[in-house]
Every structure is written in C-alpha cells, then in structure tokens.
Design an enzyme around this catalytic site. Structure first.
Site, PDB file in Angstrom:
ATOM      1  N   TYR A   1      47.964  55.301  30.811  1.00 53.92           N
ATOM      2  CA  TYR A   1      46.875  54.729  30.016  1.00 53.92           C
ATOM      3  C   TYR A   1      47.153  54.921  28.530  1.00 53.92           C
ATOM      4  CZ  TYR A   1      44.016  54.112  34.185  1.00 53.92           C
ATOM      5  OH  TYR A   1      43.526  53.697  35.402  1.00 53.92           O
TER       6      TYR A   1
ATOM      7  N   GLU B   1      48.261  51.242  37.616  1.00 54.14           N
ATOM      8  CA  GLU B   1      47.136  51.506  36.708  1.00 54.14           C
ATOM      9  C   GLU B   1      47.680  51.565  35.293  1.00 54.14           C
ATOM     10  OE1 GLU B   1      44.285  54.611  37.588  1.00 54.14           O
ATOM     11  OE2 GLU B   1      44.521  54.319  39.756  1.00 54.14           O
TER      12      GLU B   1
ATOM     13  N   GLU C   1      47.403  58.861  43.018  1.00 53.15           N
ATOM     14  CA  GLU C   1      47.423  60.026  42.101  1.00 53.15           C
ATOM     15  C   GLU C   1      47.419  61.332  42.895  1.00 53.15           C
ATOM     16  OE1 GLU C   1      44.633  59.712  38.842  1.00 53.15           O
ATOM     17  OE2 GLU C   1      45.591  57.876  38.112  1.00 53.15           O
TER      18      GLU C   1
ATOM     19  N   GLU D   1      38.026  49.172  41.581  1.00 53.22           N
ATOM     20  CA  GLU D   1      37.665  50.428  42.234  1.00 53.22           C
ATOM     21  C   GLU D   1      36.160  50.507  42.409  1.00 53.22           C
ATOM     22  OE1 GLU D   1      38.555  55.242  41.776  1.00 53.22           O
ATOM     23  OE2 GLU D   1      39.225  53.859  40.210  1.00 53.22           O
TER      24      GLU D   1
END
Length: 514
Positions: A261, A318, A194, A46
């Site tokens: 995450y 992710e 997202e 990113e």
C-alpha cells in the site's frame, strides 16, 4: 567584452538547463513476445465497511435498479471498464469466514461479528451464490480467498467441491438444491490471505508447509483446473518470497501474492488526509507509490532464481493508496475520498505492472466500492465515479495486448532537494494492430515535452484521452460528480516517424496510434 561573453554563456546554460528539465524521450520497440494479462486490471471486494453491504448489495427498498439486491448501475459502470476478475471475501475477513454460513435460505443463515472491520454484525445475506451471480453479471472471473487462518483443510476442500463438482456427492447435491444445477467452475483460489499477519501470524516456513497441505486437498474437477495462489509477502519481506519459492513445489501453485500500500506519510499510525495535503506530502506519496517498481523487481529476481521459466505468476492482489478515513465516518470502514493524486497513483502503478508483465500476471486494486482507493463511491441511491475509475477506463486498451518494450528518459520532479522521475509510461499493441501509449506526468507545476521514437511500428493517425484537473486535491463529490473525468486529447503531433507530446502538469494521457 569578456563580461558580455560570460553573461551570454550563463544565459545559454540556463536556457539549455530549462529546456532539458522539461523534456523527456521515449523509445518504443516491437521486439517483445509478452502479453499484458487482462487480469492485472482486477478488483477486490472485501466484507469491509460499505464495500459489499450498501455498495454492491443494497436494501430491497433502495430506489435503484437491482437484480435481487445487486445494484445494477454499479454493475454497468464496472462492465464499461472490462473488469476481468473480482477477489472475495477478503482480505483479513477471509480467514474468519466460513462459507457454509453464507449458503441456503438467507433467513436461516447464522450471524457473526466482523471482528476485523468495525465490529459490525455480518448477516451472511451476501454469500457464495450472491457473489458468483455478481461475477456473472459483471462478466468477470471470480477469485476466492479461502480460510486457512481459522478454517480447516476439509472446509476449503469441500468449498471447492461445492462449487466445481458435477458429481452426486452430498456437497455437490447441496449446491444443486440451493439453485445452481451446473458447477460454477471457479479457477482462481487464494490459499489464505496475509498469513504473515491477520491470516494467522505465521512464519514463512510454517505457511509454506500449510500451503502444501491445503493445496494437496484442493482438487481439480472436470473443466475446472485450479489456479492456486499462495499468500505471499508483505511489501519488502523478501525472505517470505525466498522461503515460499524454495519450499513449495512450483507445480503446486499458479501464483504467489504480494501486498503493498502507498502510505502518503510513510507512517501507518498517521497516514495523511485523502484531500488535504501539501506539495511535500504529495511528493512523498508519489515517491512511495513508485517503490512498487523496486518491490516487483526484487521479488521477481528471487522468483527467477527458483523459476527461471516464469511459470509462477506474481500476483499483486492488494495495492493502492491508504489514507486516514474521512472525518466523521466509522474508522473501521476505511472510507476515503479519491483525488487527482489517486489517479496518478493508479496510472503509475499500472504502468509498472504492464512493464513487468513477464512476471506480474494478476493484480487487484483495493478496493472496488467505498473502501480505500475505490473506483466508485455511493451515498444511498447516489453514485459517483472516482478519478481512479477513469484511469481503468483509459487503460483497459492494454488488457491482453502485446507488450511493447519501452525506455523512458525523464526529467526529475524535485521537491525539498529530493527527486523522482516526472514521467513514467507503458505501451502495447492490440490484436487489431492499434498501438496504445499511456503517459504520466507527476510534476505538479511543469508540462513536459515528450519525444517518442517508435521502432518497427507503422502508424498514421493519432488520438487520445487525458485526465487532469486544476488542483491536485480536486475530487468528485455527490454535488459535483463529474469535476474530474477523462476528455479527448488531440495535441500529439506526428513528426516523420516520431511523435511529440506536450503533457500538462499532473496529468495522465493514453494515446491511440492507428
């Protein structure tokens, strides 16, 4: 006499208990027709911190080998692990990125402020052509996340046309004038990122409608059929998956994403240090990491309800550990060190993905360089490979290999009365017939003896690799760049048609059986 007998029985019980605690059994069967997609081993870059700028893309005067401004020692390291795909330009950045700002003469490209990550100036010197040149050098497929949050249907449609059309349209001609006569033929397209959060704070119903609209104008050009990936759920938001699967026609999407995450403390406002943590925090980190199994299982079950033939991939684009930034660095740059704990997280997560390869067809670690759970860290012209990098090197043998069914019975790793399985594993057989078994021992203190039964599989020779270190907090630094690295492992023993392995505490092993 009775007292002696009682003491003998107590001692015997203790011995049996200790023996059981340190033993695991694994059964592997050759009765699957699933393939572990190489795209599970994808990466994410990113426009964030020092991931692109001062990572892949360096100043012209930096004394390292470069092609244009692409850093070639990084390219070489990533080619070594057969990186299959690279996701770009975000992340949250994707939904404020306008692709036309990143094409044409660099000195004429407009500048912008990266409002998501550190408020730094983005000069757009690394744009579409630079990214696709990087993918060409890496020998990997590009995965582009398009702007749905602040962009338009036309903007995404024209970007696809710019990249994939070989017509005489104005947009296709513009690509040719910018130095690439042939179409790029980019297949993987993320329709937003997202969208429940930084990509627009949408409801799932609104996003599903937006996906249908954007996807309708995302055209296939000759030789470039699109694999459109819908912006999926955040962690355990099962309703998001339900609504998307219910409201989006299956033939409109190739995949549905999931983001999760591992937060060491479980607290987003104080995540915990990357390098200074107790055994209790290590344990909670690994317990949070293993929640990926539950998430993948439950999201897959919802997808199965609408898609029993598993046509739509679950794309975990992710994942990784997210800690507090390193002290003294820009907190918006998300720079964190990478310890042996990170390697155990990577290996355990990849085992989960391998074991769910019927639905998980793609995943991207966040992120490749200098951001979050990075494979590579740089300091000016210096570069080091993290413990996580070595896991991807050890696990590359599973890419596009046949999945082998595996059943693991593990002792528990217990801290403070809480328990998680000490051992996790996955296995595959490659096109040459070689069998690969990846084993993880999360127990910080105790080795585990693993007895493996392989049903219907023939083999005679064993070798392997191991990754471990003296301390769970050990890291590679620019002064000691090779403190943690993979090494040969030759201690697995053939016992008839069975295999016995003593896996040391806090270690990862990949075995190769010929």
């Amino acid at each position: 006499m009775h007292m002696k007998r009682f003491l003998f029985l107590v001692m015997l019980t203790i011995r049996i208990s200790v023996f059981a605690q340190n033993n695991a059994s694994i059964t592997i069967s050759n009765n699957s027709n699933q393939i572990i997609s190489k795209h599970i081993y994808g990466q994410f870059a990113e426009h964030l911190g020092r991931g692109i700028y001062d990572g892949f893309w360096v100043d012209e005067d930096m004394p390292v080998a470069k092609q244009d401004r692409i850093r070639l020692d990084i390219v070489k390291a990533l080619k070594q692990i057969n990186i299959p795909n690279l996701r770009w330009p975000g992340g949250c950045f994707a939904d404020e990125y306008h692709w036309r700002d990143g094409i044409g003469p660099r000195e004429q490209r407009p500048k912008m402020v990266n409002t998501n990550w550190g408020g730094v100036t983005e000069d757009n010197s690394f744009g579409t052509h630079e990214f696709l040149k990087l993918c060409e050098l890496l020998g990997c497929e590009p995965y582009i996340a398009a702007n749905v949050g602040s962009g338009t249907v036309e903007e995404m449609s024209k970007w696809i046309e710019y990249l994939n059309s070989n017509s005489t349209s104005t947009v296709a001609q513009m690509r040719k004038q910018n130095g690439h006569p042939e179409p790029y033929k980019v297949s993987f397209w993320g329709v937003g990122n997202e969208s429940w959060g930084c990509g627009g704070n949408m409801t799932p119903e609104f996003y599903a409608d937006q996906f249908r609209r954007y996807a309708s104008f995302a055209k296939n050009y000759p030789g470039a059929p699109l694999k459109k990936i819908a912006s999926g759920a955040n962690a355990q938001d099962y309703n998001w998956t339900e609504v998307c699967m219910k409201n989006i026609p299956l033939n409109m999407m190739w995949g549905l994403s999931l983001h999760y995450y591992t937060i060491p403390t479980g607290n987003w406002s104080k995540k915990g240090s990357a390098t200074k943590f107790s055994e209790q925090e290590y344990f909670s980190t690994m317990a949070n990491c293993l929640k990926m199994e539950e998430l993948v299982t439950k999201h897959s079950a919802i997808m199965d309800k609408y898609d029993p033939e598993k046509r739509v991939a679950l794309v975990v684009d992710e994942w990784g550990v997210w800690t507090d930034p390193e002290p003294g660095t820009n907190p918006g740059f998300l720079y964190q060190q990478n310890s042996l704990r990170d390697a155990l997280i990577a290996a355990s997560t990849l085992n989960i993905f391998n074991n769910h390869c019927d639905r998980v067809k793609m995943a991207e670690l966040a992120q490749t360089i200098n951001v979050l759970q990075a494979l590579i860290l740089t300091d000016k012209d210096k570069m080091l490979l993290t413990p996580t990098y070595y896991i991807f090197d050890m696990y590359k043998v599973h890419q596009d290999a046949k999945y082998l069914n595996i059943k693991v019975t593990s002792p528990d790793y217990v801290v403070g009365g809480k328990r998680i399985p000490a051992v996790n594993a996955s296995a595959s057989q490659d096109s040459t017939g070689k069998i690969h078994i990846s084993l993880v021992n999360l127990d910080m203190h105790n080795p585990v003896t693993i007895r493996i039964v392989l049903n219907g599989l023939k083999w005679s020779k064993i070798n392997g690799q191991i990754l471990t270190s003296a301390n769970i907090t050990d890291v590679n630094t620019f002064d000691q760049p090779s403190k943690i690295h993979s090494a040969d492992f030759n201690s697995a023993k053939k016992d008839g048609d069975k295999l016995t392995v003593v896996i040391p505490a806090k270690s990862i092993i990949t075995l190769e059986l010929n």
